[in-house]
Design an enzyme around this catalytic site. Sequence first.
Site, PDB file in Angstrom:
ATOM      1  N   ILE A  56      -3.630  -7.367  14.082  1.00 31.47           N
ATOM      2  CA  ILE A  56      -2.702  -7.046  15.173  1.00 31.47           C
ATOM      3  C   ILE A  56      -3.392  -6.243  16.260  1.00 31.47           C
ATOM      4  O   ILE A  56      -3.212  -6.497  17.458  1.00 31.47           O
ATOM      5  CB  ILE A  56      -1.477  -6.307  14.609  1.00 31.47           C
ATOM      6  CG1 ILE A  56      -0.743  -7.203  13.598  1.00 31.47           C
ATOM      7  CG2 ILE A  56      -0.531  -5.899  15.737  1.00 31.47           C
ATOM      8  CD1 ILE A  56       0.412  -6.513  12.898  1.00 31.47           C
ATOM      9  N   LEU A  57      -4.204  -5.265  15.874  1.00 26.86           N
ATOM     10  CA  LEU A  57      -4.885  -4.426  16.864  1.00 26.86           C
ATOM     11  C   LEU A  57      -5.836  -5.260  17.714  1.00 26.86           C
ATOM     12  O   LEU A  57      -5.831  -5.164  18.953  1.00 26.86           O
ATOM     13  CB  LEU A  57      -5.640  -3.293  16.149  1.00 26.86           C
ATOM     14  CG  LEU A  57      -6.354  -2.277  17.035  1.00 26.86           C
ATOM     15  CD1 LEU A  57      -5.365  -1.546  17.937  1.00 26.86           C
ATOM     16  CD2 LEU A  57      -7.136  -1.286  16.181  1.00 26.86           C
ATOM     17  N   ASN A  78       0.846  -1.193   0.000  1.00 27.89           N
ATOM     18  CA  ASN A  78       0.000   0.000   0.000  1.00 27.89           C
ATOM     19  C   ASN A  78       0.878   1.238   0.000  1.00 27.89           C
ATOM     20  O   ASN A  78       2.107   1.146  -0.026  1.00 27.89           O
ATOM     21  CB  ASN A  78      -0.978  -0.019   1.189  1.00 27.89           C
ATOM     22  CG  ASN A  78      -0.253  -0.038   2.526  1.00 27.89           C
ATOM     23  OD1 ASN A  78       0.576   0.830   2.804  1.00 27.89           O
ATOM     24  ND2 ASN A  78      -0.568  -1.016   3.361  1.00 27.89           N
ATOM     25  N   PHE A 129      -5.390   3.223  14.381  1.00 23.36           N
ATOM     26  CA  PHE A 129      -5.599   4.231  13.342  1.00 23.36           C
ATOM     27  C   PHE A 129      -6.606   3.679  12.332  1.00 23.36           C
ATOM     28  O   PHE A 129      -6.598   2.480  12.021  1.00 23.36           O
ATOM     29  CB  PHE A 129      -4.286   4.571  12.640  1.00 23.36           C
ATOM     30  CG  PHE A 129      -3.547   5.724  13.260  1.00 23.36           C
ATOM     31  CD1 PHE A 129      -3.311   6.882  12.548  1.00 23.36           C
ATOM     32  CD2 PHE A 129      -3.098   5.636  14.573  1.00 23.36           C
ATOM     33  CE1 PHE A 129      -2.631   7.944  13.123  1.00 23.36           C
ATOM     34  CE2 PHE A 129      -2.419   6.696  15.156  1.00 23.36           C
ATOM     35  CZ  PHE A 129      -2.192   7.859  14.422  1.00 23.36           C
ATOM     36  N   LYS A 180     -12.647  -3.777  17.174  1.00 23.20           N
ATOM     37  CA  LYS A 180     -11.284  -4.212  17.496  1.00 23.20           C
ATOM     38  C   LYS A 180     -10.991  -4.212  18.991  1.00 23.20           C
ATOM     39  O   LYS A 180     -10.010  -4.802  19.432  1.00 23.20           O
ATOM     40  CB  LYS A 180     -10.267  -3.302  16.783  1.00 23.20           C
ATOM     41  CG  LYS A 180     -10.384  -3.272  15.264  1.00 23.20           C
ATOM     42  CD  LYS A 180     -10.067  -4.611  14.641  1.00 23.20           C
ATOM     43  CE  LYS A 180     -10.132  -4.570  13.134  1.00 23.20           C
ATOM     44  NZ  LYS A 180      -8.976  -3.962  12.497  1.00 23.20           N
ATOM     45  N   PRO A 192      -3.254 -11.680  10.050  1.00 26.66           N
ATOM     46  CA  PRO A 192      -3.591 -11.512  11.469  1.00 26.66           C
ATOM     47  C   PRO A 192      -4.013 -10.076  11.750  1.00 26.66           C
ATOM     48  O   PRO A 192      -3.490  -9.136  11.148  1.00 26.66           O
ATOM     49  CB  PRO A 192      -2.285 -11.863  12.192  1.00 26.66           C
ATOM     50  CG  PRO A 192      -1.211 -11.656  11.177  1.00 26.66           C
ATOM     51  CD  PRO A 192      -1.826 -12.017   9.857  1.00 26.66           C
ATOM     52  N   LYS A 242       8.931 -17.583  -9.460  1.00 25.04           N
ATOM     53  CA  LYS A 242       8.313 -16.444 -10.109  1.00 25.04           C
ATOM     54  C   LYS A 242       7.183 -16.902 -11.029  1.00 25.04           C
ATOM     55  O   LYS A 242       7.351 -17.802 -11.848  1.00 25.04           O
ATOM     56  CB  LYS A 242       9.359 -15.667 -10.915  1.00 25.04           C
ATOM     57  CG  LYS A 242       8.793 -14.440 -11.616  1.00 25.04           C
ATOM     58  CD  LYS A 242       9.847 -13.738 -12.437  1.00 25.04           C
ATOM     59  CE  LYS A 242       9.231 -12.569 -13.199  1.00 25.04           C
ATOM     60  NZ  LYS A 242      10.228 -11.887 -14.062  1.00 25.04           N
TER      61      LYS A 242
END
Length: 408
Positions: free
Chosen positions: A317-318, A222, A334, A352, A315, A299
């Site tokens: 994480i938060l 991203n 965030f 969360k 996963p 590849k």
Amino acid sequence: MARVLLIVGGGIAAFKAAELIRLARRRGHSVTPVLTAAGAHFVTPMTLAALAESPVYTSLWDLKDETEMGHIQLSRAADIVLVCPATADLLAKMAAGIADDLATTLLLATDKPVVAAPAMNVRMWLHPATQANVATLRARGTTVLEPTEGEMACGEYGPGRLPEPADILAQMPLSSPTLVPSGRAAEVDVRQNQRPSLAGTHILITAGPTHEPIDPVRVIANRSSGRQGFAIAAAAAQAGARVTLVAGPVHLPTPGGVARIDVESADEMLTAVESALPCDAAIMVAAVADWKVRSSATKLKKNGGPPALELLPNPDILATLAQHPLRPRLLVGFAAETDDLLDNAAAKRARKGADWIVANDVSGDVMGGSHNQVHLLTAVGDEAWDSAPKDEVARRLVARIAEELNKQ
């Protein structure tokens, strides 16, 4: 001002320790030099003593000092320990916990922040053993500065040169933060350089993107630059916290006083975050990819059209931290949204299990840009903050975190 315990390692860059002492004292800091046996081949105790106006310590076996447990007293009396230059040998001994002379014994006995300024041949710096030692030290909370790139005394070129003394001092957390009474941190005007206090706390921060491999040469990624997370890490360190920064693949300098752990994928980030616990507050700024790919070991070829990619959930994480046995006292997430900002952020906070959510609209140039405009969502409501440079947003958030931790 700070009391600096300066350990001078053996290397041609040891001569810069003299200039560092001069600059540190000019800025009001006191310096107590410890000269290693190897360092004494490059700079004399007399030079360091004259500049520091302090005794220079060289031996673990000084009868007078050691009858008073001098190495313990030295390690406790300082506010910060600086190893400069930190040779490959010293870094290896620090990582292994070896204590075979005064300098390494001090490093093992200290409970104060440690900063290492490496200097060595480029091949020694890039050797996997040295890089593994640096990663180990950073994971334990030691600040290992990045060496600069240039021509070596041996004639080779590359990273490994000792940073200039002024740059080393600029990256060290030498100023004592201003204590802020509980309940008043929100009133701190950061523009007047009044700092909240996070002294005695451990703050864990994630920053940047994650890269999820498709095959050995392609990734899902991203646009996160990592700038906001790095700014928060810098502000927390300046406020006196011990800071662990888990960084995705970004090319940003490590803030002074911050222990950095570099990762690539979401799985690696979760492992690093859990290994850094316990902490007082965790600020999960990283833009973690929601999905990963069942990656190919070779590849992928274009022959036959685009391949079918099997997506697997990454996963969370938060959410994992919210349910963790070592859950931080304050958990901040965030939310980067392009529409329905507040509704989506509030839903994320509830889903969360985070204490706070910092919500920002990323439909513009926030990701990669220099400014940010956020809302802080807490259990008591929504605070709308004006658009500001990311470092100012960071300082304001750190002030709010200090206020919250001081109330608990």
